[in-house]
Design a protein around this motif. Sequence first.
Motif: not given
Length: 228
Positions: A63, A76-78, A101, A103, A106, A118-119, A121, A188, A192
Amino acid sequence: MRRALQAVLLAGTLTGLAAAPAQAQEYRYWSFWNGGGKDGSWAYATEGPATLRPADGAVEGFRFTVSADSAAAGKPRTAADFDAVCGTTPAKDGRKRIGIVIDFGTAADAPGGERPPKARTACAQVPADASAGEALAAVARPLRYDSDALLCGIAGYPKSGCADQVKDAGGGAGSGAGKATEADRAHDADRADGADADGGPSAGLLGGGAAVLVLGAAAGWQARRRRG
């Protein structure tokens, strides 16, 4: 300055600082996280990706964040969900699957003039003895490092800078990255959802702590400090 930053961030990782001192200097950097289990949670890494050799089924997170220490770093927001990341990747003999992952943080945390991608994976299928750092390198090129082997960029983000101090609008240091506008927050939320190392050291040497240090470099610094 760089060695001092490495020491502070590594200390935050090893001791689990409860909170940063008032007006502590903040830095913009990549942080490293381990998947915390079936609930999809994240735990701040206590071992660097250079030496961490996760088993098949693990999820590792990176992140981009602004903070003064590990306690304040953004997760990480995922979710750390192996099935979501690697569920369609079949197992192979002699190799393991590691969910990665990434991230990018912001808009408020982004360096001036840049917008976080964009986040993403990816499922890294790597040799059975591969480190988390090698898994990252397999799916997130290009990686960028500075001369002290600090990981500065993943998948080309950010384009420049490396663990820079964050300054306030008046030019002073230590007051954070500022507030995101409504447009930033909308951007964001949209992003995300759901590598050769550009002249730097091998990605397999990636080390850890708050700023994804090369563990060998940190150990060398500590050895030099003891000798001094």
